[in-house]
Design a protein around this motif. Structure first.
Motif, PDB file in Angstrom:
ATOM      1  N   VAL A  41       0.960  -1.161   0.178  1.00  0.00           N
ATOM      2  CA  VAL A  41      -0.033   0.079   0.156  1.00  0.00           C
ATOM      3  C   VAL A  41       0.954   1.223   0.146  1.00  0.00           C
ATOM      4  N   TYR A  42       0.527   2.337  -1.069  1.00  0.00           N
ATOM      5  CA  TYR A  42       1.297   3.534  -1.012  1.00  0.00           C
ATOM      6  C   TYR A  42       0.334   4.549  -0.597  1.00  0.00           C
ATOM      7  N   LEU A  43       0.802   5.348   0.428  1.00  0.00           N
ATOM      8  CA  LEU A  43       0.070   6.890   0.719  1.00  0.00           C
ATOM      9  C   LEU A  43       0.733   7.971   0.263  1.00  0.00           C
ATOM     10  N   ASP A  44       0.137   8.750  -0.466  1.00  0.00           N
ATOM     11  CA  ASP A  44       0.844  10.023  -0.990  1.00  0.00           C
ATOM     12  C   ASP A  44       1.893   9.716  -1.772  1.00  0.00           C
ATOM     13  N   GLY A  45       1.942   8.621  -2.775  1.00  0.00           N
ATOM     14  CA  GLY A  45       2.987   8.186  -3.418  1.00  0.00           C
ATOM     15  C   GLY A  45       4.047   7.409  -2.904  1.00  0.00           C
ATOM     16  N   LYS A  46       4.202   7.227  -1.426  1.00  0.00           N
ATOM     17  CA  LYS A  46       5.291   6.397  -0.976  1.00  0.00           C
ATOM     18  C   LYS A  46       4.629   5.275  -0.215  1.00  0.00           C
ATOM     19  N   TYR A  47       5.656   4.102  -0.196  1.00  0.00           N
ATOM     20  CA  TYR A  47       5.305   2.851   0.514  1.00  0.00           C
ATOM     21  C   TYR A  47       5.101   2.916   1.817  1.00  0.00           C
ATOM     22  N   GLU A  48       4.056   2.398   2.353  1.00  0.00           N
ATOM     23  CA  GLU A  48       3.438   2.366   3.658  1.00  0.00           C
ATOM     24  C   GLU A  48       3.668   1.010   4.446  1.00  0.00           C
ATOM     25  N   PHE A  49       3.020  -0.099   3.936  1.00  0.00           N
ATOM     26  CA  PHE A  49       2.866  -1.026   4.611  1.00  0.00           C
ATOM     27  C   PHE A  49       2.172  -2.128   3.763  1.00  0.00           C
ATOM     28  N   ASP A  50       2.348  -3.514   4.143  1.00  0.00           N
ATOM     29  CA  ASP A  50       1.825  -4.705   3.364  1.00  0.00           C
ATOM     30  C   ASP A  50       0.374  -4.901   4.072  1.00  0.00           C
ATOM     31  N   VAL A  51      -0.690  -5.231   3.421  1.00  0.00           N
ATOM     32  CA  VAL A  51      -1.733  -5.917   3.862  1.00  0.00           C
ATOM     33  C   VAL A  51      -2.285  -7.174   3.105  1.00  0.00           C
ATOM     34  N   SER A  52      -3.033  -7.896   4.124  1.00  0.00           N
ATOM     35  CA  SER A  52      -3.790  -9.024   3.259  1.00  0.00           C
ATOM     36  C   SER A  52      -5.069  -8.793   2.695  1.00  0.00           C
ATOM     37  N   ASP A  53      -5.727  -9.883   2.283  1.00  0.00           N
ATOM     38  CA  ASP A  53      -7.141  -9.293   1.917  1.00  0.00           C
ATOM     39  C   ASP A  53      -7.859  -9.101   2.727  1.00  0.00           C
ATOM     40  N   SER A  54      -7.733  -9.722   4.176  1.00  0.00           N
ATOM     41  CA  SER A  54      -8.760  -9.336   5.307  1.00  0.00           C
ATOM     42  C   SER A  54      -8.580  -7.999   5.702  1.00  0.00           C
ATOM     43  N   THR A  55      -7.424  -7.523   5.893  1.00  0.00           N
ATOM     44  CA  THR A  55      -7.244  -6.306   6.403  1.00  0.00           C
ATOM     45  C   THR A  55      -7.499  -5.059   5.249  1.00  0.00           C
ATOM     46  N   ARG A  56      -7.201  -5.236   4.002  1.00  0.00           N
ATOM     47  CA  ARG A  56      -7.784  -4.528   2.922  1.00  0.00           C
ATOM     48  C   ARG A  56      -9.162  -4.293   2.819  1.00  0.00           C
ATOM     49  N   PHE A  57      -9.759  -5.309   2.748  1.00  0.00           N
ATOM     50  CA  PHE A  57     -11.390  -5.287   2.678  1.00  0.00           C
ATOM     51  C   PHE A  57     -12.090  -4.557   3.955  1.00  0.00           C
ATOM     52  N   LYS A  58     -11.249  -5.142   5.131  1.00  0.00           N
ATOM     53  CA  LYS A  58     -12.018  -4.533   6.289  1.00  0.00           C
ATOM     54  C   LYS A  58     -11.944  -2.931   6.351  1.00  0.00           C
ATOM     55  N   PHE A  59     -10.632  -2.501   6.037  1.00  0.00           N
ATOM     56  CA  PHE A  59     -10.580  -1.059   6.109  1.00  0.00           C
ATOM     57  C   PHE A  59     -10.794  -0.370   4.912  1.00  0.00           C
ATOM     58  N   GLY A  60     -11.321  -0.958   3.719  1.00  0.00           N
ATOM     59  CA  GLY A  60     -11.620  -0.650   2.467  1.00  0.00           C
ATOM     60  C   GLY A  60     -10.311   0.140   1.900  1.00  0.00           C
ATOM     61  N   ILE A  61      -9.363  -0.455   1.856  1.00  0.00           N
ATOM     62  CA  ILE A  61      -8.093   0.163   1.336  1.00  0.00           C
ATOM     63  C   ILE A  61      -8.011  -0.131  -0.282  1.00  0.00           C
ATOM     64  N   ASN A  62      -8.542   0.785  -0.991  1.00  0.00           N
ATOM     65  CA  ASN A  62      -8.304   1.084  -2.446  1.00  0.00           C
ATOM     66  C   ASN A  62      -7.855   2.333  -2.844  1.00  0.00           C
ATOM     67  N   VAL A  63      -7.261   2.527  -4.040  1.00  0.00           N
ATOM     68  CA  VAL A  63      -6.839   3.723  -4.546  1.00  0.00           C
ATOM     69  C   VAL A  63      -7.841   5.052  -4.292  1.00  0.00           C
ATOM     70  N   GLY A  64      -7.651   5.782  -3.554  1.00  0.00           N
ATOM     71  CA  GLY A  64      -8.442   7.102  -3.558  1.00  0.00           C
ATOM     72  C   GLY A  64      -8.848   7.122  -2.241  1.00  0.00           C
ATOM     73  N   ARG A  65      -8.751   5.897  -1.187  1.00  0.00           N
ATOM     74  CA  ARG A  65      -9.231   6.028   0.052  1.00  0.00           C
ATOM     75  C   ARG A  65      -8.440   7.167   0.917  1.00  0.00           C
ATOM     76  N   GLU A  66      -9.047   7.968   1.754  1.00  0.00           N
ATOM     77  CA  GLU A  66      -8.437   8.691   2.496  1.00  0.00           C
ATOM     78  C   GLU A  66      -8.168   8.111   3.899  1.00  0.00           C
ATOM     79  N   MET A  67      -6.860   8.089   4.522  1.00  0.00           N
ATOM     80  CA  MET A  67      -6.618   7.476   5.782  1.00  0.00           C
ATOM     81  C   MET A  67      -5.960   8.452   6.663  1.00  0.00           C
TER      82      MET A  67
END
Length: 213
Positions: A18-44
């Motif tokens: 996962v990249y935030l503001d163009g910089k690598y942040e961390f790795d996520v599994s399907d479980s975490t990605r879908f739980k937090f809706g981690i997709n391009v454009g998602r504000e965190m």
């Protein structure tokens, strides 16, 4: 912060960088990605990001633990140690163990009973050694006393010690024949004490075994 890129890694189990503001942040599994809706454009914000990272650690900790307990039953301390060895924070490891206990994947009582049954079946071993081995596995003193009270009796300890001493005397017959009675007695008693038998049982057993030899 905005998710600007979600890159799937080459792995059998789906995992994403996962990249935030163009910089690598961390790795996520399907479980975490879908739980937090981690997709391009998602504000965190930082709070959501911390929760997502913690959730991912918990998920990965569960994966390590489930693999660890799949080979054989484990005590809660064994799972904690394993997670610590794999670099998981104490708080995450504790949560994983608590979760596994809640769904009966880890049960110190059942573990202790299985451990004692297997040890008594496989070899001659005394109560003191069983107690020491269980304590090293992280089993509480109260539970140890309870389980040993169920499986270890004066009668079976006496029988086990007698069989072990007779076997030892037979296997070491040549070396024992060179010793006087006092040294034979001491060597056998020390042997039984190392195996965890009480001094009372050791003395009685050696006296009977030597008398019959």
């Amino acid at each position: 912060m905005v998710v600007t890129r979600v890159l799937r890694q080459r792995a059998k189990i789906p995992k994403y960088s996962v990249y935030l503001d163009g910089k690598y942040e961390f790795d996520v599994s399907d479980s975490t990605r879908f739980k937090f809706g981690i997709n391009v454009g998602r504000e965190m914000n930082s709070e959501i990001l911390d929760k997502a990272k913690e959730a991912e650690l918990f998920y990965q900790g569960q994966r390590v633990a489930i693999n660890f307990v799949s080979y054989r039953p484990r005590s809660s301390r064994e799972v904690m140690v394993r997670l610590n060895q794999k670099g998981f924070p104490l708080g995450v490891a504790q949560r994983v163990v608590q979760h596994f206990e809640s769904v009966s994947l880890v049960n110190d009582g059942e573990f202790a009973r299985m451990f004692v049954r297997d040890k008594l079946k496989a070899k001659h071993v005394g109560r003191a050694l069983l107690k020491q081995l269980l304590y090293a596995k992280g089993i509480s003193r109260q539970l140890i006393d309870e389980v040993l009270g169920e499986y270890v009796t004066e009668e079976n300890q006496q029988r086990s010690a007698s069989e072990l001493a007779a076997k030892k005397l037979k296997l070491a017959a040549r070396s024992f024949s060179k010793l006087d009675r006092m040294k034979q007695r001491k060597r056998l008693i020390d042997f039984l004490l190392r195996k965890g038998f009480s001094s009372d049982i050791a003395f009685k057993t050696v006296k009977a075994v030597l008398a019959a030899s």
